[in-house]
Enzyme design. Structure first.
Site, PDB file in Angstrom:
ATOM      1  N   ASP A  34       0.826  -1.208   0.000  1.00 21.19           N
ATOM      2  CA  ASP A  34       0.000   0.000   0.000  1.00 21.19           C
ATOM      3  C   ASP A  34       0.864   1.264   0.000  1.00 21.19           C
ATOM      4  O   ASP A  34       1.998   1.253   0.484  1.00 21.19           O
ATOM      5  CB  ASP A  34      -0.891  -0.041   1.262  1.00 21.19           C
ATOM      6  N   HIS A  51       2.684   3.581  -8.864  1.00 20.73           N
ATOM      7  CA  HIS A  51       2.543   2.154  -9.177  1.00 20.73           C
ATOM      8  C   HIS A  51       3.782   1.640  -9.887  1.00 20.73           C
ATOM      9  O   HIS A  51       4.276   0.544  -9.632  1.00 20.73           O
ATOM     10  CB  HIS A  51       1.307   1.913 -10.047  1.00 20.73           C
ATOM     11  N   LEU A 145      11.916 -19.921  -4.759  1.00 21.15           N
ATOM     12  CA  LEU A 145      10.815 -19.103  -4.237  1.00 21.15           C
ATOM     13  C   LEU A 145       9.577 -19.159  -5.136  1.00 21.15           C
ATOM     14  O   LEU A 145       9.681 -19.013  -6.353  1.00 21.15           O
ATOM     15  CB  LEU A 145      11.281 -17.638  -4.127  1.00 21.15           C
TER      16      LEU A 145
END
Ligand code: V07
Length: 254
Positions: A34, A51, A145
């Site tokens: 956020d 963004h 991962l």
């Protein structure tokens, strides 16, 4: 643009040696990324600039997580609620997976990362789906991962979807009502094969889950920082992991 000398760059991409102890690393870390819009606003830039900057943080945190041997990193990239944002912003966001993968897929492959998603995949635009399918295909045999993007994801929707699938399987005689227990429900969620998140991080000062991993977060440790996502870095990530290592998890016991 004036190029800063390497020792004067604000944002290092090379990593300093980690001081983290390597026992009790959270197997699954999930992050609510956020503060991108706010980061941009503070600089007089359009939200989309935030963004875009947020993508470079994604890259850094993937490397940091991989380095300390986190098994699954789930990133909340786009929620079911995010469709309510201005159309131009939504359009921009939907182009980010492709942009990210065009730039970083070779690096992810090199680092043995496996790309996956959770959420309502079919509800995404076809160019977004195509880019992601390609990345999943090219990384499906990687066993490092798991980089799990929550895209068009909502926790309540996930439960609605799970109940609908269970009802269908019951009517198709593939499932019996007596067999529905917590393990069964977990298997009908998007996260079916993944362990529940051990640690959930949220940046930018809000202290809520916002419909993220509702079922899966039952026993997760929560960690919050005021720092906005584009300013988040591997040091803060390791701080969150280190705090996690010092917490006692009781799962309702004593
Ligand atoms: C998005 C950048 C990070 C900050 C939070 C919101 C904006 C990476 C992806 C992505 C998704 C799937 C994939 C590869 C990359 C992404 C959206 C937004 C919608 F396979 N960052 N990022 N997707 N932001």
């Amino acid at each position: 643009m004036i190029k800063l000398p390497f020792f004067n760059r604000k944002r290092r991409i090379d990593l300093q040696p980690s001081t983290l102890k390597l026992e009790n690393i959270p197997g699954h870390v999930a992050i609510i990324m956020d503060g991108n819009g706010r980061w941009a606003k503070k600089r007089g830039l359009p939200r989309i600039a935030g963004h875009k900057e947020g993508m470079t943080t994604v890259r850094r945190i993937v490397k940091a997580a991989n380095r300390i041997d986190v098994k699954v990193l789930t990133l909340y990239a786009f929620s079911k609620e995010n469709w309510k944002r201005p159309q131009a912003e939504v359009d921009f966001l939907m182009k980010l997976p492709k942009e990210f993968l065009t730039t970083y897929l070779p690096e992810l492959i090199e680092e043995n990362v496996k790309v996956q998603t959770i959420g309502d995949f079919e509800g995404l635009p076809s160019f977004t789906k195509e880019a992601i399918r390609e990345a999943m295909e090219q990384t499906k045999h990687n066993d490092g991962l798991i980089l799990n993007f929550a895209l068009n994801y909502g926790g309540r929707y996930e439960l609605v979807h799970a109940v609908q699938s269970m009802m269908k399987d019951i009517s198709d005689k593939k499932l019996q009502m007596e067999d529905i227990d917590e393990t069964c429900i977990s298997r009908y969620l998007y996260t079916e094969k993944l362990a529940d998140p051990d640690l959930i991080i949220r940046t930018s000062g809000e202290h809520r889950l916002s419909n993220f991993l509702l079922w899966q977060s039952a026993y997760s440790e929560l960690w919050f920082t005021e720092v906005l996502w584009p300013d988040f870095d591997e040091l803060l990530f390791e701080q969150a992991v280190s705090d996690f290592q010092n917490r006692k998890r009781r799962y309702g016991g004593i």
